[in-house]
Design an enzyme around this catalytic site. Structure first.
Site, PDB file in Angstrom:
ATOM      1  N   HIS B 252      27.859 -20.591   0.748  1.00 43.00           N
ATOM      2  CA  HIS B 252      26.461 -20.189   0.657  1.00 43.00           C
ATOM      3  C   HIS B 252      26.163 -19.910  -0.802  1.00 43.00           C
ATOM      4  CE1 HIS B 252      22.724 -18.076   1.246  1.00 43.00           C
ATOM      5  NE2 HIS B 252      22.717 -18.477   2.498  1.00 43.00           N
ATOM      6  N   ARG B 272      14.460 -17.167  -1.173  1.00 46.96           N
ATOM      7  CA  ARG B 272      13.961 -18.240  -2.026  1.00 46.96           C
ATOM      8  C   ARG B 272      12.744 -18.914  -1.401  1.00 46.96           C
ATOM      9  NH1 ARG B 272      18.591 -21.656  -2.104  1.00 46.96           N
ATOM     10  NH2 ARG B 272      19.676 -20.138  -0.828  1.00 46.96           N
TER      11      ARG B 272
END
Lengths: 354, 638, 268
Positions: B252, B272
């Protein structure tokens, strides 16, 4: 950068045990669970302790730290004085298995007794419509990570073992509240059930459950008290009673349905298209066969709607040559959304049970 | 023999190992098919690692953007997996996930809603449209709780019908399976122990569904919990099944690297998606420098355009922060290596300066609360320090796409979820795992049930096999000269983290294999102090051999695959090679030794490959395959 | 447990931890100040109620909430807005119709219940500290079952708050007609806080909107519920603030009535 800290950890099992002293190195930014892991890796390899996510999301590492029910992964060492002795003990309310691990089966037994969600019989999957404001109250309770700290701290069973059979505990009061506030739950007797079977009346709202909740669920104010008030509605409130008489708003009597079955077989359509829908179909021959054979379902399975393709038989998306990241509508420009519900298509997950 | 006759025995039609999303969904399906089902959970019921999934479950329901449909989802999945996916699994997944999500609502799930009252969907890296059904940022918890409560409701039905909650479906919490038992090439049962008492237990069952999750515990920095020791992978190997794609591990891109109490904890991609940007220690928003050519057209080139996308996604290209995970992970890795990282070896993820504190708290409530409470970091005030974290293994048990049945020399073994391989190819898109669990959990459970029906007679468990399993399990407790399991685990994690990590080299991989061989010797002599009751040292000692064999598969496959693709990055072979796209690396066990073989990838059906543009395919396919594609296109044109 | 419950095993015991509580913080502090605070207030209120004087300022029509509405024959001229229906036996307070309801409203209030169960009843004194009782049946039996009548006392409290508001309005008075002084500010402030406390009641929150299943179908009630919820979070603070304002108002009226100091007048 590490410093030695004094720990007292309860070691033992159901035959007895005591607090044992350990000196452990503690580094900046660590939590109590880090320290327990260090102990396991060094002085006490068989120190029993439950944990999973180490991020306060699973609710496994419930224990009592300096006498307070806490999640070990959420208790920062920086919250203690450097010279403070930190005591770590298992949950008191439940039988101990070994060291910091307790037998929390009480909670799972109570969970099994709490009536499950009763889905509306006539709303097929995919047709559930709920407004955000209506689901928010229940969503708060669904944040529960089942750490059982509220169950542990509740003095009704913590200090009175004999109340365990009659009392489900805060965790399951909010479960009852969650379902009672669920916009589509069809059971209407949850408050009566909470009062009669779950021991809602034992709660004297001293709010310790709310105090210890690591998810900051307002267990008492938003869950237990509303359930108490809802129980009062039914039994004691004259104005609500009057209102329900005048406006005929009384809730319908309970139908004790927990398993969803369609209200009744609808007329199977004979003009059905017979091809799986693009949204839910599958090439599994069995599933396809099921989707096509006598579906006990009130709506016609519509014809497949293949996305519009260009002259070369391709979807009109060319990722590299197109001027933007998004594709034009694969449904064609003549389709406006949202589609009317009767045009939506998917196979009913219950259909293969008939 | 006395030791084996005293072992607690249970008879079931289907035994599901693992109580995460896939396991519970499989168990529900097997129970709905009328089978007597056992769920074996390594930790308490409802604590599975699925709770950690935050972003959501990808399903092309088209609630937010009606242009979405399964073809687009399929395309995104294949693209994300760099075309190494088993196309059939990707297809089934894209087609069936909406149904699986809707079904959850009938079990009582409460997803966030759109204005019209439908399930709301959010944007996520690699997905063309807003596609992830979500509940704040605790979707995994919602999923596991919903399935758990569905099982309870089934048990309540059984209680009414048969008088016992456990009549047809029973959960064995805190129980670990150490061995699958075979009758010839058929699964006959599973052997394990109760963690609580250390007593052994034997499940006799013709069909076993593996849903044990991943292998992350073999890595130093990982988001995975202690349970993720590759049990299912190892059980399948030892039972004669194959593992594929084991070289592909997803790191990740944004796990916390500082402070230590939250090291490894993921910062969801929603940060994000909701406007968070990545900056290096010089304050530069560096992702613009790392857009690969493949994605150039889809991603913004200037900060202004990227920022406009959040409010007007149809007329602007998306910000490069939303590139697929491996691209982001690699970019962060490069920045850190170039000396532009933070002291703790990460980069800054900044949402504080881009959104108001209120909005952050509303959009990312558990992210906010997590860091506030765990580390006293206020994400509304300061940027987070993030870096790559081992998160997910794409590889796993090789299965028949439609049924989830394991491929190899064994029948009656099924796998679903993270433990199965193929669906995600070389890289998984965020949000695809939760829907993967549901789609293939249901399929594996259903097919396990029909397999159990199809058997003329039940396979029998051999007494010798049980005795051997007992002996293996007790061995670490009886030795007192060996090393501590914790030391061995640390050493294993160091080997895997340092030598088989996110960026790999031939020399290091070869070195890793040597060290793993040494570790194998040491693990064989591991000793655990203490008794059998809830002894974590003993449990770890038993898990170690699983971690080890799976790590060997990963290292071998990583050494073999001389290209970079998705979750496998070779510094010495940085490019993607179309010839390698045709190959799956298959890992199996011969005796004790790990064997690696190449196996051709199944070929995509014409109507599916036709969903793609030739220019895109040209980057993935060999010339021969492209010629074939052209021929098909011509045929279609005629 | 879902799994192991059915496995045979003997009765299991809890961890043998000798100490009753291992809490190291000052957990006894909160119950202690609650006892001190509530006892002091009750003592003051009792004394005041049985003084039977200094409750009415004729000049400015100030009436202390402890004597409102004044309904015994003892009531001075002008203070009895609702007639005098009760005899002037000393045991009967001047506000005999309201005080019992106010007392019961607060006694059954969800916040006060927490406060006195913890501090007076020690059930439990603090979280994870053992409660001091052999047996416990909570609010399942008489008399504590009566706590569920909170709703009735809420309705009564609304009526009483109306009366108090009326008192505050009447107090804009001086011998010249309209008047306005510091006493008015105190009376108004008290009434505002009383309303805030009354409306923030959990029962009110329930009646206003909490009992609805679908907020989306009742947007106005949803907004009202949101407002009440905002206040409800502050119910504890309001409970203590109103104790303070009640005592302050009463003391001020007493002081002015007894002519210990004059009212500070702004207008007339």
């Amino acid at each position: 950068m590490g410093s030695k800290r004094q720990f007292r950890i309860w070691r033992g099992d159901e035959d007895g045990g005591d607090l044992q002293d350990y000196m452990v190195e503690v580094n900046e930014g660590e939590v109590v669970l880090d320290v327990i892991h260090r102990l396991q890796a060094t002085d006490a390899p068989d120190l029993a302790c439950r944990w999973n996510c180490k991020a306060g999301k699973c609710g496994s590492c419930s224990m009592e730290i300096n006498g307070k029910p806490r999640l070990a992964c959420m208790t920062r060492m920086s919250t203690f004085e450097p010279d403070e002795t930190v005591s770590v003990t298992p949950l008191r309310t439940f039988p101990v298995i070994r060291d910091l691990v307790t037998d929390v089966s009480f909670n799972y037994e109570k969970a099994r007794e709490t009536p499950a969600f009763a889905p509306p019989a006539d709303v097929p999957p995919g047709d559930y419509r709920m407004q955000q404001v209506d689901v928010e109250r229940s969503q708060e309770f669904r944040k529960c990570i089942e750490c059982f700290l509220c169950q542990n701290v509740c003095h009704v069973i913590r200090d009175h073992e004999e109340n365990k059979p009659a009392f489900s505990g805060p965790r399951f009061f909010i479960r009852a509240a969650e379902l009672d506030m669920h916009p589509l739950d069809t059971r209407t007797d949850r408050k009566e059930y909470a009062q009669a079977e779950m021991g809602l009346g034992y709660c004297n709202i001293t709010k310790c459950c709310t105090e210890v909740c690591p998810e900051h669920i307002k267990i008492t104010d938003n869950g237990i008290i509303p359930m108490k008030e809802r129980a009062v509605d039914r039994r004691y409130d004259p104005l609500v009673w009057l209102g329900s008489k005048i406006f005929r708003r009384g809730e319908t009597p309970q139908t004790s349905v927990t398993s969803a079955r369609a209200a009744g077989p609808a007329t199977p359509s004979t003009t059905r298209g017979g091809v799986h829908s693009h949204a839910g179909g599958s090439h599994d021959p069995q599933a396809e066969a099921q989707a096509q054979s006598g579906v006990n379902w009130h709506r016609e399975v519509p014809h497949p709607t293949a996305p519009a393709v260009d002259e070369r038989g391709k979807l009109p998306l060319t990722e590299l040559t197109f001027d933007r990241a998004a594709a034009p509508s694969p449904f064609g420009d003549d389709v406006t959304f949202p589609l009317p519900p009767e045009h939506l298509n998917f196979a009913h997950p219950e259909q293969d049970k008939h | 023999m006395t030791t084996t006759t005293r072992i607690e025995r249970h008879h079931y039609d289907v035994v599901v190992i693992g109580a995460g999303g896939a396991g519970l969904r499989a168990a529900i399906e097997a129970r709905l098919a009328g089978k007597k089902t056992a769920i074996i959970s390594k930790s308490l019921f409802g604590k599975a690692h699925t709770v950690m999934a935050e972003g959501g479950a990808a399903a092309a329901m088209g609630n937010v953007n009606p242009r979405d449909n399964w073809q687009v989802h399929f395309r995104d999945t294949m693209r994300g997996g760099k075309f190494l996916n088993n196309f059939r699994m990707a297809e089934l997944h894209a087609k069936e996930s909406p149904q699986r999500i809707w079904e959850l609502e009938t079990y009582g799930a409460l997803f966030d809603r759109t204005k019209t009252g439908k399930i709301s969907q959010r944007n996520f890296g690699g997905h063309e449209y807003p596609r992830l059904a979500h509940v704040g940022d605790r979707t995994g918890l919602e999923l596991i709780r919903t399935l758990q409560q569905k099982i309870v409701s089934l048990q309540q039905e059984d209680k009414r019908e048969f008088g016992s909650y456990d009549a047809r479906i029973r959960v064995f919490a805190e129980t670990t399976v150490t061995e699958l038992l075979l009758d010839g090439d058929r699964v006959a049962g599973a052997f394990g122990y109760y963690r609580e008492s250390g007593e052994f237990v034997l499940f006799e069952a013709p069909a076993v569904v593996l849903a044990t999750g991943g292998v992350g515990r073999s890595y130093k920095v990982t988001s995975n919990s202690w349970e993720y020791t590759g049990d299912g992978h190892a059980l399948a190997l030892r039972a004669g099944a194959n593992l594929i794609n084991m070289e592909f591990l997803q790191f990740h891109p944004t796990g916390m690297v500082w402070p230590p109490s939250v090291k490894g904890i993921l910062v969801t991609e929603s940060v994000r998606g909701d406007g968070g940007v990545l900056r290096n220690s010089e304050g530069k928003r560096f992702m613009f420098d790392y857009v690969p050519d493949v994605f150039r057209k889809q991603y913004a080139e200037t900060e202004e355009e990227a920022d406009r996308w959040y409010t007007d996604p149809d007329n602007n290209r998306r910000p490069p922060e939303l590139l697929p995970r491996d691209e982001v992970a690699r970019a962060i890795n490069s920045e850190v290596k170039a000396g532009r990282g933070t002291p703790a070896g990460g980069v800054f993820l900044d949402i504080a300066s881009r959104k108001s504190a209120d909005e952050i708290r509303r959009r990312l409530p558990s992210m906010y609360h997590q860091f506030k409470e765990l580390a006293d970091v206020d994400i509304t005030k300061e940027p987070m320090e993030v870096g790559p974290t081992c998160h997910y293994v794409m590889g796993g048990v090789e299965v028949e796409p439609d049924s989830g049945a394991a491929v190899g020399h064994v029948r009656g073994l099924f796998a679903a979820g993270e433990v199965s391989g193929g669906m995600h190819g070389s890289n998984r898109l965020g949000g695809n795992s939760l829907s993967d669990l549901l789609v293939f959990g249901k399929r594996a459970g259903g097919h396990a049930a029909s397999y159990a029906d199809s058997l003329p007679e039940r396979p029998k468990v051999a007494v010798q096999a049980v005795e051997a399993a007992v002996e293996t399990a007790l061995a670490p407790l009886q030795r007192d000269t060996g090393e501590s399991p914790y030391t061995l685990q640390q050493d294993l994690q160091a080997v895997m983290g340092d030598l088989v990590g996110i960026i790999r080299r031939e020399g290091e991989l070869a070195d890793a294999l040597v060290r793993l061989a040494e570790l194998r010797e040491r693990v064989a002599k591991v000793s655990a102090a203490g008794g059998r009751r809830y002894n974590p040292g003993w449990h770890l000692a038993l898990d170690l051999r699983n971690m080890l064999v799976v790590s060997e598969c990963t290292a071998k496959a990583a050494l073999e695959r001389r290209e970079s693709r998705g979750g496998h990055t070779r510094e010495d072979h940085p490019a993607m090679d179309p010839r390698w796209r045709q190959v799956n690396l298959v890992c199996s066990l011969e005796g004790d030794a790990v064997q690696l073989a190449r196996k051709p990838l199944p070929k995509m059906r014409p109507e599916l490959i036709a969903l793609f543009d030739r220019a895109e395919l040209a980057k993935y396919l060999t010339d021969e395959e492209l010629a074939e594609f052209d021929a098909l296109a011509e045929e279609a044109g005629n | 447990m879902t799994s192991t419950a059915t496995r045979p095993r003997g009765a299991r015991t809890r961890a043998a931890i000798a100490a009753k509580t291992l809490r190291t913080d000052r957990w006894w502090f909160a119950p202690l100040i609650t006892v001190v605070g509530l006892t002091a207030w009750v003592a003051y209120a009792t004394v005041r109620v049985y003084m039977h004087k200094w409750y009415w300022v004729e000049e400015f029509h100030y009436l202390t909430p402890f004597y409102s509405p004044c309904i015994t024959d003892r009531c001075v001229e002008g203070a009895a807005h609702f007639g005098t229906v009760l005899p002037d036996w000393w045991i009967i307070p001047e506000a005999a119709f309201t005080l019992p309801f106010l007392l019961l409203f607060r006694l059954t209030c969800y916040y006060y219940r927490k406060a006195y169960y913890r501090s007076f009843w020690l059930s439990p004194p603090a979280c994870a500290v053992p409660d001091g009782h052999q047996t416990y049946s909570g609010e399942t039996r008489f008399p504590l079952l009566g706590q569920n009548l909170h709703r009735y006392f809420f309705y009564a409290a609304v009526i009483i708050s109306l009366i108090n508001s009326w008192d505050a309005v009447l107090a804009f008075h001086s011998p010249e007609g309209f008047g306005f002084g510091l006493g008015n500010l105190i009376l108004i402030g008290n009434v505002v806080m009383l309303w805030a406390y009354t409306i923030s009641c959990h029962s009110c929150r329930h009646i206003i909107g909490g009992r609805l299943k679908h907020f989306s179908k009742h947007p106005l009630r949803y907004r009202a519920w949101t407002g009440v919820s905002w206040l409800n979070v502050r119910h504890m603070q309001l409970a203590w603030i109103t104790l303070g304002t009640l005592a302050l108002t009463d003391f001020y009226v007493m002081a002015v009535a007894a002519e210990w100091f004059p009212d500070l007048r702004f207008i007339n």
